[in-house]
Design a protein around this motif. Structure first.
Motif, PDB file in Angstrom:
ATOM      1  N   THR A  23      -5.467  31.204  38.428  1.00 40.12           N
ATOM      2  CA  THR A  23      -6.138  30.956  37.149  1.00 40.12           C
ATOM      3  C   THR A  23      -5.853  32.070  36.158  1.00 40.12           C
ATOM      4  OG1 THR A  23      -7.906  29.752  38.284  1.00 40.12           O
ATOM      5  CG2 THR A  23      -8.361  30.542  36.051  1.00 40.12           C
ATOM      6  N   GLY A  24      -5.903  33.298  36.605  1.00 40.89           N
ATOM      7  CA  GLY A  24      -5.620  34.436  35.730  1.00 40.89           C
ATOM      8  C   GLY A  24      -4.204  34.406  35.200  1.00 40.89           C
ATOM      9  N   ARG A  25      -3.274  34.042  36.120  1.00 42.99           N
ATOM     10  CA  ARG A  25      -1.873  33.958  35.688  1.00 42.99           C
ATOM     11  C   ARG A  25      -1.696  32.863  34.631  1.00 42.99           C
ATOM     12  NH1 ARG A  25       0.081  32.922  40.194  1.00 42.99           N
ATOM     13  NH2 ARG A  25       0.454  35.072  40.890  1.00 42.99           N
ATOM     14  N   ALA A  26      -2.371  31.736  34.828  1.00 44.92           N
ATOM     15  CA  ALA A  26      -2.266  30.629  33.867  1.00 44.92           C
ATOM     16  C   ALA A  26      -2.832  31.031  32.505  1.00 44.92           C
ATOM     17  CB  ALA A  26      -2.995  29.402  34.408  1.00 44.92           C
ATOM     18  N   VAL A  27      -3.959  31.766  32.555  1.00 46.24           N
ATOM     19  CA  VAL A  27      -4.560  32.216  31.293  1.00 46.24           C
ATOM     20  C   VAL A  27      -3.624  33.168  30.566  1.00 46.24           C
ATOM     21  CG1 VAL A  27      -6.448  33.552  30.296  1.00 46.24           C
ATOM     22  CG2 VAL A  27      -6.929  31.849  32.073  1.00 46.24           C
ATOM     23  N   ARG A  28      -3.028  34.100  31.338  1.00 43.91           N
ATOM     24  CA  ARG A  28      -2.110  35.056  30.710  1.00 43.91           C
ATOM     25  C   ARG A  28      -0.900  34.340  30.114  1.00 43.91           C
ATOM     26  NH1 ARG A  28      -3.494  38.078  35.304  1.00 43.91           N
ATOM     27  NH2 ARG A  28      -1.559  37.459  36.350  1.00 43.91           N
ATOM     28  N   THR A  30      -0.781  31.265  29.078  1.00 39.77           N
ATOM     29  CA  THR A  30      -1.231  30.526  27.892  1.00 39.77           C
ATOM     30  C   THR A  30      -1.379  31.451  26.695  1.00 39.77           C
ATOM     31  OG1 THR A  30      -2.410  28.940  29.300  1.00 39.77           O
ATOM     32  CG2 THR A  30      -3.045  29.055  26.967  1.00 39.77           C
ATOM     33  N   LEU A  31      -1.984  32.630  26.946  1.00 34.71           N
ATOM     34  CA  LEU A  31      -2.144  33.593  25.853  1.00 34.71           C
ATOM     35  C   LEU A  31      -0.801  34.067  25.323  1.00 34.71           C
ATOM     36  CD1 LEU A  31      -5.148  35.733  27.197  1.00 34.71           C
ATOM     37  CD2 LEU A  31      -5.163  34.084  25.304  1.00 34.71           C
ATOM     38  N   LEU A  32       0.123  34.314  26.251  1.00 38.66           N
ATOM     39  CA  LEU A  32       1.454  34.746  25.825  1.00 38.66           C
ATOM     40  C   LEU A  32       2.143  33.662  24.990  1.00 38.66           C
ATOM     41  CD1 LEU A  32       2.726  36.558  29.063  1.00 38.66           C
ATOM     42  CD2 LEU A  32       2.118  37.603  26.865  1.00 38.66           C
ATOM     43  N   ASN A  33       1.975  32.412  25.430  1.00 36.69           N
ATOM     44  CA  ASN A  33       2.568  31.308  24.668  1.00 36.69           C
ATOM     45  C   ASN A  33       1.957  31.205  23.267  1.00 36.69           C
ATOM     46  OD1 ASN A  33       4.312  30.555  26.712  1.00 36.69           O
ATOM     47  ND2 ASN A  33       2.870  29.085  27.615  1.00 36.69           N
ATOM     48  N   LEU A  34       0.628  31.370  23.211  1.00 37.70           N
ATOM     49  CA  LEU A  34      -0.040  31.315  21.910  1.00 37.70           C
ATOM     50  C   LEU A  34       0.433  32.444  20.999  1.00 37.70           C
ATOM     51  CD1 LEU A  34      -3.705  30.395  22.956  1.00 37.70           C
ATOM     52  CD2 LEU A  34      -2.051  28.945  21.760  1.00 37.70           C
ATOM     53  N   MET A  37       3.848  31.638  19.775  1.00 33.40           N
ATOM     54  CA  MET A  37       3.816  30.615  18.732  1.00 33.40           C
ATOM     55  C   MET A  37       3.358  31.202  17.400  1.00 33.40           C
ATOM     56  SD  MET A  37       2.209  27.436  20.926  1.00 33.40           S
ATOM     57  CE  MET A  37       2.040  26.414  19.476  1.00 33.40           C
ATOM     58  N   VAL A  38       2.327  32.072  17.470  1.00 35.61           N
ATOM     59  CA  VAL A  38       1.844  32.714  16.242  1.00 35.61           C
ATOM     60  C   VAL A  38       2.937  33.578  15.626  1.00 35.61           C
ATOM     61  CG1 VAL A  38       0.210  34.403  15.330  1.00 35.61           C
ATOM     62  CG2 VAL A  38      -0.581  32.633  16.908  1.00 35.61           C
ATOM     63  N   ALA A  39       3.638  34.316  16.475  1.00 36.88           N
ATOM     64  CA  ALA A  39       4.703  35.186  15.977  1.00 36.88           C
ATOM     65  C   ALA A  39       5.821  34.369  15.340  1.00 36.88           C
ATOM     66  CB  ALA A  39       5.244  36.046  17.119  1.00 36.88           C
ATOM     67  N   VAL A  40       6.204  33.285  16.018  1.00 30.90           N
ATOM     68  CA  VAL A  40       7.261  32.428  15.467  1.00 30.90           C
ATOM     69  C   VAL A  40       6.808  31.799  14.151  1.00 30.90           C
ATOM     70  CG1 VAL A  40       8.580  30.316  15.852  1.00 30.90           C
ATOM     71  CG2 VAL A  40       8.320  31.973  17.704  1.00 30.90           C
ATOM     72  N   GLY A  41       5.539  31.328  14.113  1.00 27.52           N
ATOM     73  CA  GLY A  41       5.021  30.749  12.869  1.00 27.52           C
ATOM     74  C   GLY A  41       5.022  31.747  11.728  1.00 27.52           C
ATOM     75  N   ALA A  42       4.616  32.984  12.042  1.00 26.50           N
ATOM     76  CA  ALA A  42       4.602  34.021  11.010  1.00 26.50           C
ATOM     77  C   ALA A  42       6.013  34.295  10.503  1.00 26.50           C
ATOM     78  CB  ALA A  42       3.975  35.294  11.562  1.00 26.50           C
ATOM     79  N   LEU A  43       6.968  34.343  11.438  1.00 25.09           N
ATOM     80  CA  LEU A  43       8.355  34.567  11.034  1.00 25.09           C
ATOM     81  C   LEU A  43       8.865  33.425  10.158  1.00 25.09           C
ATOM     82  CD1 LEU A  43       9.900  35.979  14.351  1.00 25.09           C
ATOM     83  CD2 LEU A  43       9.486  37.224  12.219  1.00 25.09           C
ATOM     84  N   ILE A  44       8.485  32.197  10.520  1.00 24.34           N
ATOM     85  CA  ILE A  44       8.917  31.041   9.724  1.00 24.34           C
ATOM     86  C   ILE A  44       8.337  31.111   8.319  1.00 24.34           C
ATOM     87  CG2 ILE A  44       8.689  28.539   9.485  1.00 24.34           C
ATOM     88  CD1 ILE A  44       8.878  28.352  12.534  1.00 24.34           C
TER      89      ILE A  44
END
Length: 239
Positions: A23-28, A30-34, A37-44
């Protein structure tokens, strides 16, 4: 507690620990993916804003000059240093202006626009519009005037001429040359025309003038005859 129970408890703890770690690995993840995504969106967004500034030439502006009365080549020279483009979108005829000169611009003079934008031009036509002379002979004055206006002629003068009937059109002529213009002839729309309209009062005036002239000539002739027949007093014999 028996050995079997202890083994089962150990297995349960191991499974619980595995589930917790999973569960902890999945949360990490997910957070990394988020975060990714935020970083890519900001770059875009940053890239889009940068490209938009480049495309719209943000901060680069020019003041539209007054191009009225200039030819297209003169106007192109005037705006070359401003990085502005010119495009002719309309041509109209304005009397007194040289053919081909610029009459107005859109945006107008003094407007602030971005560089590399297009100024739309209205120029004076290089050729005068040609219109066709309608048939107006033996029509009423009002109908003849309406026909000339409908054809596009804008400079028509009325001339009253002697006639047996009132208000009949008899001819259209060029005011400058006096030449009679036949129906179907193509002319510049601003040709100065004379529309001849009949008038019985003009005919009466003409007859009166002719009669007066004849009467005067007859009177002068009779006076000359009388003077010729009257004897000179010096030649009379003495009594």
């Amino acid at each position: 507690m028996s050995e079997e129970e202890m083994d089962r408890e150990t297995e349960d703890r191991t499974e619980e620990k595995k589930r917790t770690m999973s569960t902890g690995r999945a949360v990490r993840i997910t957070l990394l993916n988020l975060l990714a995504m935020v970083a890519v969106g900001a770059l875009i967004i940053v890239g889009a804003l940068f490209l938009l500034d480049v495309y719209t030439h943000h901060g680069e502006a020019a003041k539209v000059p007054d191009l009225s009365g200039m030819t297209l080549s003169e106007a192109q020279t005037a705006v070359r240093s401003m990085d502005l483009d010119l495009e002719i979108v309309d041509s109209i005829y304005t009397e007194g202006m040289a053919p081909g000169v610029i009459l107005k611009t859109s945006p107008g003079p003094g407007s602030i626009i971005k560089k590399h934008r297009t100024i739309f031009l209205t120029t004076n036509t290089t050729t005068v519009e040609q219109v066709v002379m309608p048939a107006v002979y033996d029509t009423s004055r009002r109908r003849a005037q309406a026909a000339l206006r409908s054809a596009g002629f804008v400079d028509v003068t009325i001339k009253m001429v002697p006639g047996r009937y009132n208000d009949l059109a008899v001819e259209v002529s060029d005011r400058q040359t006096g030449q009679v213009i036949q129906p179907g002839t193509k002319l510049p729309f601003n040709t100065p025309l004379v529309l001849s309209i009949t008038s019985t009062s003009s005919l009466d005036s003409l007859y009166d003038a002719d009669t007066t002239a004849v009467d005067r000539e007859v009177a002068e002739a009779l006076q000359r005859i009388g003077q010729a027949e009257e004897p000179d007093g010096e030649d009379l014999p003495e009594l």
